[in-house]
Design a protein around this motif. Structure first.
Motif, short mmCIF file in Angstrom:
data_model
loop_
_atom_site.label_atom_id
_atom_site.label_comp_id
_atom_site.label_asym_id
_atom_site.label_seq_id
_atom_site.Cartn_x
_atom_site.Cartn_y
_atom_site.Cartn_z
N GLN A 40 0.91 -1.30 0.09
CA GLN A 40 0.06 -0.03 0.08
C GLN A 40 0.86 1.30 -0.01
N ASP A 41 1.74 1.50 0.95
CA ASP A 41 2.67 2.92 1.02
C ASP A 41 3.76 2.61 0.04
N ASN A 42 3.47 2.64 -1.13
CA ASN A 42 4.68 2.90 -2.26
C ASN A 42 4.87 4.20 -2.65
N ASN A 43 5.77 4.47 -3.14
CA ASN A 43 6.01 5.86 -3.69
C ASN A 43 6.18 5.81 -5.35
N PHE A 44 5.35 4.98 -5.81
CA PHE A 44 5.54 4.80 -7.31
C PHE A 44 4.62 5.92 -7.98
N SER A 45 5.58 6.54 -8.97
CA SER A 45 4.98 7.77 -9.76
C SER A 45 4.08 7.15 -10.81
N LYS A 46 2.90 7.69 -11.13
CA LYS A 46 1.88 7.30 -12.02
C LYS A 46 2.31 7.91 -13.35
N PRO A 104 14.70 4.95 -19.22
CA PRO A 104 14.13 6.15 -18.37
C PRO A 104 13.28 5.33 -17.11
N ASP A 105 13.02 5.90 -16.18
CA ASP A 105 12.08 5.52 -15.14
C ASP A 105 10.55 5.01 -15.78
N ASN A 106 9.90 4.26 -15.28
CA ASN A 106 8.58 4.26 -15.89
C ASN A 106 8.06 4.27 -17.41
N SER A 107 9.05 3.30 -18.13
CA SER A 107 8.97 3.36 -19.75
C SER A 107 8.55 2.06 -20.12
N ILE A 108 8.57 1.08 -19.48
CA ILE A 108 8.38 -0.44 -19.76
C ILE A 108 7.11 -0.94 -19.26
N ASP A 109 6.40 -1.71 -20.09
CA ASP A 109 5.07 -2.29 -19.77
C ASP A 109 5.27 -3.76 -19.04
N LEU A 110 5.95 -4.45 -19.65
CA LEU A 110 6.22 -5.90 -19.34
C LEU A 110 7.70 -6.27 -19.05
N ILE A 111 7.89 -6.91 -18.26
CA ILE A 111 9.30 -7.69 -18.19
C ILE A 111 8.96 -9.05 -18.10
N PHE A 112 9.58 -9.92 -18.97
CA PHE A 112 9.51 -11.16 -18.68
C PHE A 112 10.86 -11.74 -18.63
N THR A 113 11.26 -12.53 -17.81
CA THR A 113 12.76 -13.00 -17.88
C THR A 113 12.89 -14.25 -16.88
N LYS A 127 6.50 0.84 -15.87
CA LYS A 127 5.40 1.85 -15.70
C LYS A 127 4.62 1.36 -14.43
N PHE A 128 3.72 2.61 -14.18
CA PHE A 128 2.80 2.05 -13.25
C PHE A 128 1.47 1.34 -13.89
N GLY A 129 1.50 0.17 -12.94
CA GLY A 129 0.50 -0.91 -13.55
C GLY A 129 1.34 -1.94 -14.63
N GLU A 169 6.61 -16.22 -11.38
CA GLU A 169 5.93 -15.27 -10.10
C GLU A 169 5.72 -14.13 -11.06
N ILE A 170 4.44 -13.35 -10.81
CA ILE A 170 4.10 -12.37 -11.46
C ILE A 170 3.75 -11.20 -10.57
N PHE A 171 4.41 -10.00 -10.73
CA PHE A 171 4.20 -8.87 -9.74
C PHE A 171 3.92 -7.72 -10.55
N ALA A 172 3.07 -6.61 -9.94
CA ALA A 172 2.76 -5.41 -10.44
C ALA A 172 3.01 -4.43 -9.79
N LYS A 173 3.42 -3.22 -10.57
CA LYS A 173 3.71 -2.02 -9.91
C LYS A 173 2.66 -1.19 -9.68
N GLY A 174 2.18 -1.18 -8.46
CA GLY A 174 1.29 0.01 -7.91
C GLY A 174 -0.16 -0.38 -8.10
N THR A 175 -0.33 -0.93 -9.09
CA THR A 175 -1.85 -1.50 -9.42
C THR A 175 -2.01 -2.76 -10.00
N LEU A 176 -3.00 -3.33 -10.03
CA LEU A 176 -3.23 -4.54 -10.62
C LEU A 176 -3.70 -4.53 -11.94
N LYS A 177 -4.36 -3.45 -12.12
CA LYS A 177 -5.07 -2.86 -13.38
C LYS A 177 -4.19 -2.17 -14.26
N LYS A 178 -4.05 -2.76 -15.48
CA LYS A 178 -2.85 -2.09 -16.51
C LYS A 178 -4.14 -1.33 -17.36
#
Ligand SMILES: C[S@@+](CC[C@H](N)C(=O)[O-])C[C@H]1O[C@@H](n2cnc3c(N)ncnc32)[C@H](O)[C@@H]1O
Length: 391
Positions: free
Chosen positions: A131-137, A163-172, A210-212, A281-290
């Motif tokens: 919850q208390d993240n500082n991710f920019s939207k 750059p920060d917040n510029s990628i939609d999906l990382i798969f690795t 990116k956020f999401g 393992e799948i993790f989302a940044k800031g929100t589950l909804k993209k």
């Protein structure tokens, strides 16, 4: 009326006043609202979904006080009895039916996810750990010169240029160690150094998402060394306030490991458990909804139905020798992850790109991509693969 279920209630003397009191109570129920009618046999209760707790409160109120009918106390008591009967009949049913693809519950209560889901989830502190993240939207543009490129180098260094917040999906799929089978590394890293380096790279991955945005990490837990790497990696992402979106079990069906390789034979002394699967393992940044244009979702309904069942039976890559890489994942795996978790036109990154399975599939599926690998030889193969898969 077709969507309503009905219960005939006999053994009640019908009374218009009682009917009014009961329907008044039922009018507080969620839509589609239940109601009672009178037919030739008695009362009929029509209902679809029901807030049982509210019904119980109505019953208590009617039987405790005669609030609705001060002049005729017995009407409200009778109404209470009728509601009590309704409650008993409905309780026997539990749940029923599928409507518009959704199961409609009778007997749902505060714990069931039908009404006020958002508020209830907040009450339950949904993914409280993130919850208390500082991710920019705010998303940033990936420079054109970095788009659709394979970079040869240490991911820790190359990622810093993104750059920060510029990628939609990382798969690795990270290296098992930063050494041994792979080129240019020594094999001397201890596990703590291994995770220190891996997590430094993952910190960069989180930054560039990116956020999401999502990161999906394919991990073969290091069972023979009793290192639960899928747990350690998940704990790392949780510590960084990433939301755990889920876990896919990749069933490879490769039953080839020896029974006693690391343990005892036919003895409880130290049986070694064998695994034919790996995890994603799948993790989302800031929100589950993209966010994304629905027109750019390219997954078919059949694929969606099959792939959201989080156990994927996919054979391991059979052409590793041909590609000259010892630890590739198959294209089918990348295809599922990319179509399920990104839109056409999104940017997909693999910081351990190997011979470029992720980037080749991303290109085929109309996504933009960046691949990074420390081995020049693997990067060259990944480049060639891109040319072969050009549409
Ligand atoms: C498990 S393999 C990935 C294979 C890839 N999924 C494929 O299908 O080809 C891990 C890769 O990480 C690369 N690697 C190891 N250390 C690295 C680092 N510091 N930076 C970038 N790549 C690295 C290795 O060269 C290896 O190709």
């Amino acid at each position: 009326m077709a969507d309503y279920k009905s219960i005939q209630l006999t053994n009640f003397e019908v009374d218009k006043k009682v009917l009014d009191i009961v329907n008044n109570c039922l009018s507080q129920q969620p839509d589609p609202r239940p109601f009672v009618e009178i037919n030739s046999i008695g009362y009929v209760f029509y209902f679809h979904t029901l807030d049982i707790k509210l019904l119980q409160r109505n019953i208590e109120m009617l039987t405790a006080h005669d609030l609705f009918s001060a002049n005729n106390p017995s009407s409200s008591r009778k109404a209470g009895e009728l509601l009590q009967k309704i409650y008993e009949e409905v309780s026997k049913i539990g749940s029923y039916g599928i409507r518009s693809g959704k199961r409609q519950y009778v007997n749902f209560d505060i714990e069931r996810k039908v009404r006020n889901r958002k508020a209830k989830e907040q009450n339950r502190s949904q993914y409280y750990y993130a919850q208390d993240n500082n991710f920019s939207k705010i998303s940033n543009q990936l420079p054109p010169e970095m788009t659709n490129q394979i970079f040869c180098g240490d991911s820790l260094e190359v990622l810093k240029k993104i750059p920060d917040n510029s990628i939609d999906l990382i798969f690795t799929s990270p290296p098992y160690n930063f050494g041994l089978e792979y080129e240019r590394q020594d094999d001397a890293h201890k596990w703590d150094l291994y995770f220190e380096k891996l997590f430094a790279i993952f910190d960069e991955c989180i930054r560039v998402l990116k956020f999401g945005g999502r990161i999906a990490v394919n991990i073969q837990p290091l069972f023979s060394d009793y290192i639960p790497s899928h747990h350690l990696i998940s704990n790392f992402f949780i510590s960084r306030r990433m939301i755990w979106k889920g876990e896919i079990l990749w069933e490879k069906n490769n039953y080839n490991c020896k029974y006693t390789a690391w343990g005892s034979w036919k003895s409880p002394s130290n049986p070694y458990l064998k695994y034919t699967w790996e995890f994603i393992e799948i993790f989302a940044k800031g929100t589950l909804k993209k966010s994304g244009d629905p027109k750019n979702a390219d997954i078919t309904s059949d694929e969606f139905k099959e792939w959201v069942v989080a156990k994927w039976s996919i054979a391991p890559e059979r052409k590793m020798k041909e590609f000259g890489h010892p630890a590739m994942f198959p294209e089918k795996l990348a295809e599922r992850v990319i179509k399920l978790f990104s839109f056409v036109g999104d940017i997909v990154l693999d910081p351990f790109n190997g011979v470029g399975t992720t980037t080749a599939v991303a290109q085929k599926l109309g996504r933009k991509f960046i691949g990074i690998d420390i081995s020049q030889e693997y990067c060259d193969i990944a480049q060639k693969r891109l040319k072969n898969t050009l549409l």
